[in-house]
Design a protein around this motif. Structure first.
Motif, PDB file in Angstrom:
ATOM      1  N   ASN A 248       0.841  -1.202   0.000  1.00 17.05           N
ATOM      2  CA  ASN A 248       0.000   0.000   0.000  1.00 17.05           C
ATOM      3  C   ASN A 248       0.879   1.257   0.000  1.00 17.05           C
ATOM      4  OD1 ASN A 248      -1.733   2.108   0.518  1.00 17.05           O
ATOM      5  ND2 ASN A 248      -3.116   0.846   1.757  1.00 17.05           N
ATOM      6  N   HIS A 249       1.157   1.748  -1.201  1.00 22.03           N
ATOM      7  CA  HIS A 249       2.095   2.878  -1.304  1.00 22.03           C
ATOM      8  C   HIS A 249       1.471   4.177  -0.812  1.00 22.03           C
ATOM      9  CE1 HIS A 249       0.181   4.663  -4.862  1.00 22.03           C
ATOM     10  NE2 HIS A 249      -0.171   3.428  -5.110  1.00 22.03           N
ATOM     11  N   GLN A 250       0.115   4.202  -0.715  1.00 21.92           N
ATOM     12  CA  GLN A 250      -0.500   5.422  -0.172  1.00 21.92           C
ATOM     13  C   GLN A 250      -0.233   5.541   1.336  1.00 21.92           C
ATOM     14  OE1 GLN A 250      -3.679   4.246  -2.234  1.00 21.92           O
ATOM     15  NE2 GLN A 250      -3.589   5.879  -3.766  1.00 21.92           N
ATOM     16  N   GLU A 251      -0.094   4.392   1.980  1.00 19.84           N
ATOM     17  CA  GLU A 251       0.193   4.409   3.422  1.00 19.84           C
ATOM     18  C   GLU A 251       1.704   4.334   3.718  1.00 19.84           C
ATOM     19  OE1 GLU A 251      -3.808   2.384   5.309  1.00 19.84           O
ATOM     20  OE2 GLU A 251      -2.183   1.054   4.742  1.00 19.84           O
ATOM     21  N   PHE A 252       2.422   3.622   2.829  1.00 16.25           N
ATOM     22  CA  PHE A 252       3.853   3.401   3.089  1.00 16.25           C
ATOM     23  C   PHE A 252       4.660   3.674   1.823  1.00 16.25           C
ATOM     24  CE2 PHE A 252       1.577   0.765   6.155  1.00 16.25           C
ATOM     25  CZ  PHE A 252       2.201   1.119   7.339  1.00 16.25           C
ATOM     26  N   THR A 253       5.509   4.675   1.884  1.00 17.16           N
ATOM     27  CA  THR A 253       6.278   5.056   0.688  1.00 17.16           C
ATOM     28  C   THR A 253       7.611   4.307   0.602  1.00 17.16           C
ATOM     29  OG1 THR A 253       7.362   6.898  -0.462  1.00 17.16           O
ATOM     30  CG2 THR A 253       7.261   7.071   1.923  1.00 17.16           C
TER      31      THR A 253
ATOM     32  N   THR B 160      10.606   4.260  -6.102  1.00 23.27           N
ATOM     33  CA  THR B 160       9.663   5.185  -6.723  1.00 23.27           C
ATOM     34  C   THR B 160       8.243   4.692  -6.497  1.00 23.27           C
ATOM     35  OG1 THR B 160      11.298   5.725  -8.410  1.00 23.27           O
ATOM     36  CG2 THR B 160       9.019   6.250  -8.940  1.00 23.27           C
ATOM     37  N   ASP B 161       7.381   5.564  -6.016  1.00 17.47           N
ATOM     38  CA  ASP B 161       5.975   5.182  -5.812  1.00 17.47           C
ATOM     39  C   ASP B 161       5.180   5.379  -7.104  1.00 17.47           C
ATOM     40  OD1 ASP B 161       6.436   4.757  -3.079  1.00 17.47           O
ATOM     41  OD2 ASP B 161       5.979   6.849  -2.566  1.00 17.47           O
TER      42      ASP B 161
END
Ligand code: HEM
Length: 427
Positions: free
Chosen positions: A71-76, A100-101
């Motif tokens: 979950n890149h919105q929560e964890f970059t 890179t997200d």
């Protein structure tokens, strides 16, 4: 990394204040698996502080691991994806695929996908089989040889071919990627871990800059050519170079450890080895179990974008979280009897290749490599025995072996050539 049976007594003896998951030597000399089992049960979100004040959270359960990785919105991934980078940031953020997200990540990855999944791989298969045969060739004196050491060259048949890198360069590239992946291991260390990493980065970046210069204007259809011509040549020299580095590191740091670690698991469990020898159709499930069992990409880092609740508590915004892949792959909620190495395991939903957008780009080719390795192992060997104490890699990033001495009895040529095994496997 040692992979012991985790017992109730072992778990009872775990004192988390003594567990230093950051320390590379801990992974070579002590027992992270028992510590992780304890953490999954009693401390699924565990904070570790280093003497210099830096700290990180560890997640050890399967569902939490998937959430943090996926979950890149929560964890970059843009503040570093390796534990070694803790507190240092990521110079290649937004440039290197793994750092890179989305959505930029998708733009970088899409053009590479075809090369790593489709017909592009067909030309690698012959090279891989050739490399596997060289790896399994008896030593000139007919005596013992080191499987872990020989396996380090295997990924070059993959990455070297996909990136069109000249074969005379492969040995140097393997040494430098080894230094970059495990700079604190005595096998790779020059002076100290920091110096080793700096030398490896310098050599690899210089090498790929030279490749870039030599190919400019005459780009091929290999991975370097794809990077150089991506989106009308939008990528800078630096962006091409860091992605070449990451591709090669991804390949070289991982596959050899699944090869050696899976063979070790089979040697320790003769009944499982016998089962695959008698039924080579089990090779694909052996490969998946070997990936789950060895989980060579041991940890990945993310940073919380906001406060996020996971099992066991809240990760405050901005904090670093390490996902322990080998632990997630032994979560009893997902894997029945997780400490049993089972060559016939079904529904093996391991996350050895990660989870979500950053799911390993090389997964297909790694699986092909492992399948070919075990096909050839069964086809060409009669018996294998351990010829020395295995040596474990000192790294908080890669779980693996630096030495696995073996003695191999080759299969008699007439059986190997015309035998049922080859027919069955190459069908
Ligand atoms: C047994 C073999 C392998 C294992 C266990 C493995 C594991 C992983 C894992 C866990 C990730 C996710 C990283 C993250 O979430 O931050 C990853 C990403 C990646 N791997 Fe692999 N890998 C293997 C082989 C390879 C090979 C052979 C290549 C190249 C030829 C490769 C190239 C990459 C690249 C480029 C990424 C970044 C993908 C992205 O960010 O979209 N890997 N790998």
């Amino acid at each position: 990394m040692r992979i012991p049976e985790v017992t109730a007594e072992g778990m009872a003896a775990v004192d988390l204040s003594e567990v230093n998951l950051f320390d590379p030597a801990f992974h070579a000399e002590q027992d992270p698996h028992t510590a992780w089992a304890f953490m999954r049960e009693h401390a699924p979100l565990h904070r570790q502080e280093l003497p210099d004040g830096r700290f990180f959270w560890s997640v050890t359960r399967y569902d939490d691991a998937c959430r943090v990785l996926g979950n890149h919105q929560e964890f970059t991934s843009e503040r570093g994806s390796l534990l070694n980078q803790l507190g240092h940031g990521e110079a290649a953020a937004g440039k290197m695929l793994v750092a890179t997200d989305p959505p930029r990540h998708n733009e970088l990855r899409r053009p590479l996908n075809k090369l790593f999944t489709g017909r592009g791989l067909a030309r690698s298969e012959d090279r891989i089989r050739e490399a596997v045969r060289a790896l399994l060739a008896p030593s000139p004196d007919g005596g013992e040889w080191d499987l872990a050491q020989r396996a380090t060259m295997l990924p070059m048949a993959v990455a070297g071919t996909l990136m069109d890198l000249p074969e005379p360069h492969w040995e140097d590239l393997v040494r430098w990627t080894g230094m970059a992946a495990a700079p604190d291991d005595p096998v790779f260390m020059i002076r100290n871990g920091h110096a080793t990493l700096a030398i490896a980065h310098h050599e690899l970046f210089k090498y790929f800059s030279e490749q870039y210069a030599a190919r400019k204007g005459a780009e091929g259809d290999d991975a370097i050519g794809v990077l150089m011509t991506m989106r009308d040549g939008e990528l800078t020299l630096e962006e091409v170079v860091v992605n070449c580095y990451s591709l090669l590191l991804g390949a070289n740091a991982t596959t050899p450890h699944t090869v050696a670690g899976t063979v070790l698991a089979l040697l320790e469990r003769p009944e499982q080895f016998r089962a695959v020898r008698e039924n080579p159709a089990l090779v694909p499930s052996l490969v998946e179990e070997g990936l789950r069992w060895t989980s060579p990409a041991s940890s990945f880092l993310r940073h919380a974008v906001d406060d996020v609740e996971l099992s066991g508590g809240v990760v405050p915004r901005g904090d670093a979280v390490a996902v322990w892949v080998g632990s997630a792959n032994r979560d009893a909620d997902v894997f029945p009897d997780p400490y049993r190495f089972d060559v016939a395991r079904e529904a093996n939903r391991h996350i050895a290749f990660g989870y979500g957008a950053h799911y390993c780009l090389g997964a297909t080719v790694a699986r092909i490599t492992l399948r070919i390795f075990f096909e050839e192992l069964l086809r060409t060997t009669e018996d294998i025995t351990l010829a020395g104490e295995p040596r474990h890699l000192a790294s908080n990033f890669v779980a693996g072996l630096t030495s696995l001495a073996v003695r191999v009895t080759p299969r008699r040529p007439e059986t190997a050539r015309g035998g049922h095994t080859e027919t069955a496997l190459s069908a």
